[in-house]
Design an enzyme around this catalytic site. Structure first.
Site, PDB file in Angstrom:
ATOM      1  N   SER A  31      -9.385   1.838   3.586  1.00  0.00           N
ATOM      2  CA  SER A  31      -8.611   2.676   2.552  1.00  0.00           C
ATOM      3  C   SER A  31      -7.658   1.590   1.865  1.00  0.00           C
ATOM      4  O   SER A  31      -7.242   2.112   0.770  1.00  0.00           O
ATOM      5  CB  SER A  31      -7.887   3.703   3.278  1.00  0.00           C
ATOM      6  OG  SER A  31      -7.037   3.117   4.181  1.00  0.00           O
ATOM      7  N   SER A  54      -9.953  -0.591   7.496  1.00  0.00           N
ATOM      8  CA  SER A  54      -9.191  -0.494   6.200  1.00  0.00           C
ATOM      9  C   SER A  54      -8.593  -1.755   5.726  1.00  0.00           C
ATOM     10  O   SER A  54      -8.024  -1.733   4.550  1.00  0.00           O
ATOM     11  CB  SER A  54      -8.400   0.836   6.256  1.00  0.00           C
ATOM     12  OG  SER A  54      -9.158   1.896   6.466  1.00  0.00           O
ATOM     13  N   LYS A  91       0.958  -1.196   0.099  1.00  0.00           N
ATOM     14  CA  LYS A  91       0.006   0.215  -0.050  1.00  0.00           C
ATOM     15  C   LYS A  91       0.945   1.328   0.011  1.00  0.00           C
ATOM     16  O   LYS A  91       1.939   1.569   0.778  1.00  0.00           O
ATOM     17  CB  LYS A  91      -0.893  -0.118   1.283  1.00  0.00           C
ATOM     18  CG  LYS A  91      -1.864   1.150   1.247  1.00  0.00           C
ATOM     19  CD  LYS A  91      -3.084   0.667   2.653  1.00  0.00           C
ATOM     20  CE  LYS A  91      -3.857   1.842   2.759  1.00  0.00           C
ATOM     21  NZ  LYS A  91      -4.508   1.662   4.146  1.00  0.00           N
TER      22      LYS A  91
END
Length: 529
Positions: free
Chosen positions: A189, A213, A108
């Site tokens: 996210s 997330s 990420k």
């Protein structure tokens, strides 16, 4: 779509891809292979890490940049093939670092990785954040033999800028699409990591979670997601929201792969005080996985957190039946909401105060090319950058900026209250009073239609809040689909109970075989007769 720096990185990677032919002329396809299979093919000499990396780079070009255009990957590292070649040379010389040797990982884009690709958290304010630092967690992965393949898109600033945001969108990476139904949301996210794992853009991906997330994008993208006990994995050199709740964790297609990845990630880090106990607590999380783990286990079901959707309830009941057949005792808990008044408000206060403090501390360490050195300067930058505020605002940033800091009595009270209510008086109390080993419930609802104008249309239910606030382990495993949209089932335990949570999830996964591959439908409506 890719930004300029991402296009440059992709171009360098493509040039490297074409520079030399694969070392094995007709390597077997790596897609749908788990880590064990990918390792076995290398051991047998049927393929190499270089072959594997080349195939994934090609698939990213075909599926992410073209075709369905998932926009899950912001950038690939131009040295990915060179990383693989070095690991192939080590294997040839008789040095194998472990089960992740030569296995690609997507990370990420709020986690620092050394190299020419910036760590942006999805924001144009950090487009020049090339730190040339590996987060300690990334150093552990390299030591374990992993190939750092690239960065995944995310909800900008990990979805903390605005309450009206659209999950899966960032100014740097654009909008990530759900590989099951392309007009559906990927949740936030860690949206890019979820979509990338589901679509076989890499065998392993990493996300981060503050509250939901990791588990939400894993659930709606039909993969396994694991939020470990806070303090098991270092958070240093990760763009922060809250030191009280942030953690990184694995996002994979199988529980075993998540356990293998967690084993490599976990460990103490002197720069992250929360990890003080990690070395003593960590174990080989894949070593004791077995199909009999549910036998004799008592699983608590918070009936008031299952929701009212009949289709979700039916899938959940079917999952409970699978676990009963595996020897688990299902214990219904009628009231799991008593005593939680004010928990959400306390968590929100903690997040707003820590966002300002923690982000300011991180930004101060970025290279001189980054001109936004404080949250206040990020807010000002966004006001001047049309692409940033086109779809939603930054009212949460504004609120965080107004907070007084970690010494504020209101913050200290909120922190103590939220930790006590979610942990000792929450999950621990429910486990103790009902004499159960773990809590199980639907992770969340199905993916909603993405709507950049109106923002997220999330409807629930949600299993993320209590383990997120308490800092306790939370695993989601696929439990089927509704009209082709994935659902996940959650396993939640107490602090440092990561291994038992993974063992239960693995036994369920092996018995249910509930995961299905994505089909890249444009919409559900497009498939109607």
């Amino acid at each position: 779509m890719r930004t300029a720096f991402a296009f440059a990185a992709a171009l360098l990677a493509t040039s490297a891809l074409q520079a030399r032919s694969p070392t094995v002329h007709n390597p077997p396809s790596v897609f749908d292979s788990d880590v064990t299979a990918l390792s076995s093919t290398q051991v047998a000499g049927l393929t190499t890490s270089e072959d594997i990396v080349r195939q994934y780079l090609k698939r990213i070009a075909e599926i992410d940049d073209n075709g369905p255009r998932l926009n899950a990957v912001i950038a690939t590292f131009p040295d990915a093939i060179e990383q693989a070649r070095k690991l192939d040379a080590e294997r040839k010389a008789g040095k194998v670092r472990g089960p992740l040797h030569g296995i690609p990982v997507l990370v990420k884009d709020n986690i620092e990785v050394a190299g020419p690709v910036p760590t942006t958290a999805g924001s144009l304010a950090l487009k020049d954040n090339i730190t040339n630092r590996d987060a300690p967690m990334i150093s552990r992965l390299r030591a374990a033999g992993a190939v750092i393949l690239g960065k995944t898109n995310l909800s900008e600033w990990a979805n903390i800028r605005s309450g009206g945001s659209t999950s899966g969108w960032s100014a740097v990476g654009g909008l990530t699409r759900n590989p099951y139904v392309l007009d559906r949301n990927t949740c936030g996210s860690s949206a890019g990591s979820g979509a990338a794992a589901a679509a076989n853009l890499a065998p392993l991906t990493i996300g981060t979670e503050t509250d939901g997330s990791i588990v939400c994008p894993s659930s709606v993208n039909g993969i396994v997601g694991f939020k470990p006990t806070l303090g098991l994995v270092s958070r240093s050199l990760i763009v922060p929201i809250s030191h009280s709740q942030d953690t990184a964790g694995p996002m994979t297609r199988t529980v075993r792969d998540a356990a293998l990845l967690l084993t490599a990630m976990a460990g103490s880090d002197p720069t992250d005080p929360a990890t003080l106990q990690a070395d003593k607590r960590k174990t080989n999380y894949a070593a004791n996985l077995g199909t009999d783990a549910l036998k004799g286990m008592r699983l608590g079901v918070p009936r008031d957190r299952v929701g009212d959707n009949p289709a979700i309830k039916a899938r959940f009941e079917a999952a409970l039946d699978v676990m009963r057949k595996q020897g688990a005792e299902i214990v219904d808990i009628a009231d799991t909401r008593k005593g939680f008044d004010g928990l959400g408000e306390a968590e929100f206060e903690v997040l707003m105060v820590e966002l300002k403090t923690d982000l300011n501390a991180y930004l101060a360490t970025t290279p001189p090319a980054v001109k936004t050195r404080t949250l206040e300067q990020v807010i000002a930058f966004n006001k001047e950058e049309p692409a940033e505020l086109r779809w939603f605002g930054q009212e949460l940033f504004d609120l965080a900026q107004s907070k007084n800091g970690l010494e504020d009595p209101a913050y200290k009270e909120a922190l103590a209250k939220s930790k006590r209510m979610a942990g000792p008086d929450g999950i621990d109390r429910l486990l103790r009073e009902n004499k159960v080993d773990l809590l199980v419930s639907p992770t969340t609802g199905v993916a909603w239609k993405t709507d950049l104008v109106n923002g997220d249309q999330y409807s629930g239910p949600s299993a993320s809040a209590l383990p997120a606030i308490a800092g306790y382990p939370h695993l989601t495993v696929p439990m089927g689909t509704i009209e082709g949209l994935p659902l996940g089932i959650s396993f939640v335990g107490t602090a440092w109970d990561d291994e038992r949570v993974l063992r239960a999830g693995y036994a369920y996964e092996q018995a249910s075989k509930a995961r299905v591959e994505p089909t890249f439908k444009p919409s559900i409506e497009a498939t109607l007769p």
